[in-house]
Design a protein around this motif. Structure first.
Motif, PDB file in Angstrom:
ATOM      1  N   GLU B 195       9.369 -27.376  -1.492  1.00 36.04           N
ATOM      2  CA  GLU B 195       7.996 -27.881  -1.517  1.00 36.04           C
ATOM      3  C   GLU B 195       7.945 -29.363  -1.225  1.00 36.04           C
ATOM      4  OE1 GLU B 195       5.184 -27.135  -4.829  1.00 36.04           O
ATOM      5  OE2 GLU B 195       6.471 -25.401  -5.116  1.00 36.04           O
ATOM      6  N   ILE B 196       8.891 -30.080  -1.831  1.00 36.12           N
ATOM      7  CA  ILE B 196       8.847 -31.535  -1.723  1.00 36.12           C
ATOM      8  C   ILE B 196       9.847 -31.981  -0.684  1.00 36.12           C
ATOM      9  CG2 ILE B 196       9.312 -33.648  -2.998  1.00 36.12           C
ATOM     10  CD1 ILE B 196       8.149 -31.888  -5.419  1.00 36.12           C
ATOM     11  N   ARG B 197       9.329 -32.359   0.479  1.00 39.14           N
ATOM     12  CA  ARG B 197      10.203 -32.760   1.573  1.00 39.14           C
ATOM     13  C   ARG B 197       9.436 -33.678   2.528  1.00 39.14           C
ATOM     14  NH1 ARG B 197       8.382 -27.567   3.164  1.00 39.14           N
ATOM     15  NH2 ARG B 197       7.446 -27.705   5.225  1.00 39.14           N
ATOM     16  N   LEU B 198      10.155 -34.192   3.509  1.00 43.51           N
ATOM     17  CA  LEU B 198       9.507 -35.059   4.494  1.00 43.51           C
ATOM     18  C   LEU B 198       8.913 -34.188   5.584  1.00 43.51           C
ATOM     19  CD1 LEU B 198      12.111 -37.907   4.962  1.00 43.51           C
ATOM     20  CD2 LEU B 198       9.945 -38.070   3.789  1.00 43.51           C
TER      21      LEU B 198
END
Lengths: 109, 379, 305
Positions: B195-198
């Motif tokens: 979910e948390i990415r660039l």
């Protein structure tokens, strides 16, 4: 022990899944109490060139429906760079009212 | 597929079977063969991921950090001084909760510069927030790399994993290894979406500074994730055992039934110590061996349970913390605090100094008799 | 490719768009490096991933607040180039690299000194990354120490008066061009159109680009907040900061300054307050010499520019 502490201190409030990251939510941190001066635009002279918008380090300038620039008082730090870049010199500096009031009060005392 | 592989090739096969997408790397003896193998595969298009050799280990670790942030599966390998050069990045990688797997091939630290193995390099990274497996066999290296991705990418954990093997003893020694089939690994190891990415479609600010209490909260959550990983690791190991019939645990007990004295150790030399235990058992002496496979998070409970009935314990450290002694020793003592046991410490095998079966027999004989705690060096 | 001045930039088109960096940061009033980020995002748009090296710009975001509306990441101070290389590698592996600019925004300390290795490696491998160095001529975040971008005789907290910095600055744009950067340029925040056009040109390159942008720091240069742009402008107009580009080792001068006497620029900045007349004359002589070099086709022999 740790799990109790985590509950008490609301540790889970620190980021989703504990990953240090942030998402821009259009919520600004206000910096209005940083400034002693604020820019005031004379809209009669303004030529809508956008130089103040381009040069503002704090992204305070946005354009209204008529195409005139407006300074967002919440984030403007009063650096007054916009005054120096305006080609028609339609922006002037005005001392923050809060500050002048304070000074006047001090004088009265 | 049964093949005869050395440890380096095993690590490379692990990355290949796990379908690592990015391999940023930098060569260092004795890991070089890992990246050479992957480079050769890449040239033949057998390896589909991106492979880039950077200008230093520091940059390789930085590139791992960047690549993992985009959501790709990342693998790298290093050793000794290279690992120390990476050290700055390790807490950043774990702090940003970016999953990846790194194979570290233990080699002694300079100076004087040496090539042979001891565990000072890897154990120096114990506070970096990485999950650490310390392997005994080449097969274990291969399996741990594949299992490592499953643990690392678990959405609850999201921590990087170190799979450690001993330089030369593993890395350049060929043994029979069962390479799991690609189909089997594919079914075992899906690539979960992070979910948390660039991602330009969902902008996020990562690696963000946090001050004061916020910082402490993030650190507490990192610790929490580490402690939570016990369950996940256990689950993954059991799942792998079902698929391949190769069982792994946090600690490995060897002939601990009824043992009165036991050796506690890590790394490749365990294989030699096993032979010593066999020899002693033949003579009717009740001795056993406990190998610690999972070093971080530290499996305190399992160690205490395994050593419950053992009175005399010899902790073998193939590392040295000058000014204190072995690194493993105080950890074992902490795990056993409050119990009345005689726990001795033996420092040996630094810089790959050869240890024979006889040395372990001597240690065990010592341990059986010991009534006082001892701290000895073996050379 | 064509001269940078031929690239089109229509400010009216950009004015209607949302800001990609909002206000409310911790930066000082009148901070030019933050303005630099704004200009970068105006030039490159929202398909940008920005890598930051530790410095003042790291503290623009502090949890849970962030001013960025683009993906942004901070690694460490010395690895801007290699984190960006990793990101590009990841994007390639996931096949998302075609329409995304990977940008590094690092200070001069992180570029000229500690991050040189990562930058040189990135440029050597010809990664498609735009590396922007915001150059305030010192390690500003830690309290204005000397970096190798500090000009000769400038005062910093580690090169105090009476002498100031005894060494001339490095010419990073030239070094990067020789390292293999496809596009290497100097720019100034005070000439935003030139800077934006250079960024747009860099975005079209297949290899690495390096842009060294002069960004005055008000506490570091000891100028008033509203004077930062003027101070930077005088650096350009006196010839102390030439604006040029090097594309595939071909040098082009982009801007012809008025060549005012350097004393005008030096007088304005508090960090040059201690200069003696002799030192000022020496700086003036260097500027004249260097300009003669670069205007008469001997750019590669010039020492400082």
């Amino acid at each position: 022990m740790l799990s109790k502490l985590i509950k008490e201190k609301n540790v889970h409030s620190a980021g989703k899944k504990g990953i240090p990251h942030a998402v821009e939510k259009q919520k600004l941190i206000e910096r209005k109490n940083w400034r002693t001066w604020k820019p005031v635009i004379d809209y009669d002279k303004c030529i809508k060139c956008g130089m103040c918008w381009l040069h503002c380090p704090d992204s305070a300038y946005a354009f209204n429906k008529k195409g005139f620039p407006e300074c967002d008082g919440r984030v403007c730090k009063g650096c007054l760079l916009c005054i120096t870049v305006c080609p028609v010199r339609c922006i002037s500096a005005e001392q923050e009212r809060g500050l002048t009031e304070k000074k006047e009060k001090e004088k009265k005392k | 597929m049964i093949d005869i592989l050395d440890g380096n090739q095993c690590a490379a096969w692990g990355a290949r079977r796990a379908k690592a997408q990015c391999v940023p790397c930098f060569p260092i003896t004795p890991t070089t063969e890992i990246i050479e193998t992957i480079a050769a595969w890449k040239a033949k298009n057998e390896f589909k991921g991106e492979f880039v050799q950077l200008e230093s280990e520091h940059s390789a670790a930085s590139a791992c950090f960047g690549a993992s942030l985009t959501g790709a599966r990342v693998f790298t390998a290093t050793s000794s001084q290279g690992l120390l050069l990476m050290h700055e990045l390790l807490p950043i990688i774990s702090g940003c909760r970016t999953p990846m797997v790194m194979t570290t091939v233990s080699r002694c630290l300079s100076a004087p510069i040496g090539l042979w193995p001891d565990h000072n390099d890897t154990l120096a990274m114990r506070d970096a927030g990485w999950i650490m497996f310390i392997c005994e066999t080449n097969q274990e290296v291969l399996d741990s790399v594949i299992m490592g991705y499953k643990i690392s990418e678990n959405n609850k954990i999201l921590l990087p994993v170190i799979v450690n093997m001993d330089g030369f003893v593993h890395s350049y020694t060929r043994t029979e290894v069962d390479i799991p089939e690609q189909k089997l690994v594919n079914s075992f190891l899906p690539h979960p979406k992070r979910e948390i990415r660039l991602d330009v479609k969902k902008p996020m600010t990562l690696g963000i500074p946090a001050m004061g209490l916020d910082y402490m909260k993030f650190r507490a959550q990192l610790h929490r994730a580490m402690m939570d990983s016990f369950d996940v690791i256990d689950k993954v190991q059991k799942e792998w055992a079902k698929l391949t019939k190769r069982k792994y645990d946090f600690v490995e007990e060897y002939k601990m039934k009824g043992a009165k004295a036991a050796i506690v150790m890590i790394g490749a030399n365990t294989t030699i110590a096993r032979a010593a235990v066999d020899e002693m058992r033949k003579k009717g002496k009740k001795v056993g061996l406990l190998r610690i496979r999972l070093f971080r998070p530290f499996p305190e409970k399992q160690i205490r349970k395994a050593l419950e009935k053992v009175k005399n314990i010899a902790v073998i450290d193939q590392n040295i913390c000058p000014g204190m002694g072995g690194i493993l020793y105080p950890e074992i003592k902490m795990a056993l605090s409050g119990t009345k046991k005689t726990i001795s410490n033996y420092i040996q095998g630094l810089g790959g100094n050869f240890i024979s079966e006889k040395d372990y027999i001597a240690i065990l004989n010592d341990a059986i008799k010991n009534k006082k705690e001892e701290r000895k060096w073996q050379m | 490719m064509a001269d940078v001045n031929e690239i089109k930039f229509d400010i009216k088109k950009e004015m209607v768009k949302d800001h990609l960096i909002t206000g409310g940061t911790f930066a000082c009033a009148g901070c030019n490096p933050v303005l630099g980020i704004r200009l970068v995002l105006v030039a490159l748009g929202k398909n940008t991933i920005m890598v930051n090296s530790s410095g003042c710009m790291t503290l623009t975001a502090t949890w849970p607040f962030t001013p960025y509306r683009i993906p942004w990441v901070h690694g460490a101070i010395e690895n801007g180039g290699s984190v960006a290389a990793g990101i590009l590698m990841g994007l390639k592996a996931l096949k998302k690299d075609s329409n995304t600019h990977v940008v590094v925004y690092a200070g001069d300390g992180a570029t000229y000194d500690i991050g040189f290795q990562a930058l040189a490696g990135m440029v050597y491998r010809k990664e498609k990354i735009i590396y922007i160095c915001y150059n305030n001529c010192q390690f500003a975040n830690t309290g204005h120490q000397r970096s190798s971008a500090t000009e000769k005789y400038a005062r910093t907290s580690t090169t105090p008066p009476p002498i100031g910095n005894p060494l001339p600055r490095k010419n990073m744009a030239k070094i990067m061009a020789l390292c293999g950067a496809e596009y290497s340029a100097t720019a100034s925040i005070t000439n935003p159109f030139d800077f934006i056009k250079k960024l747009r040109k860099a975005a079209t390159m297949k290899g690495s680009s390096f842009i060294d942008v002069l960004a005055p720091c008000e506490p570091g240069w000891v100028v008033e907040p509203w004077e930062t742009l003027k101070a930077g402008n005088l650096m350009v107009e006196t010839g102390m900061w030439p604006l040029y580009e090097i594309e595939n080792k071909k040098f082009t001068l982009n801007y012809k300054p008025k060549m005012l006497p350097v004393v005008k620029a030096l007088q304005m900045q508090g960090r040059y307050k201690h200069l003696t007349e002799q030192q000022v004359t020496e700086i003036q002589r260097t500027v004249i010499n260097e300009w003669e070099m670069i205007t008469k086709g001997r750019f590669w022999e010039a020492e400082e520019y």
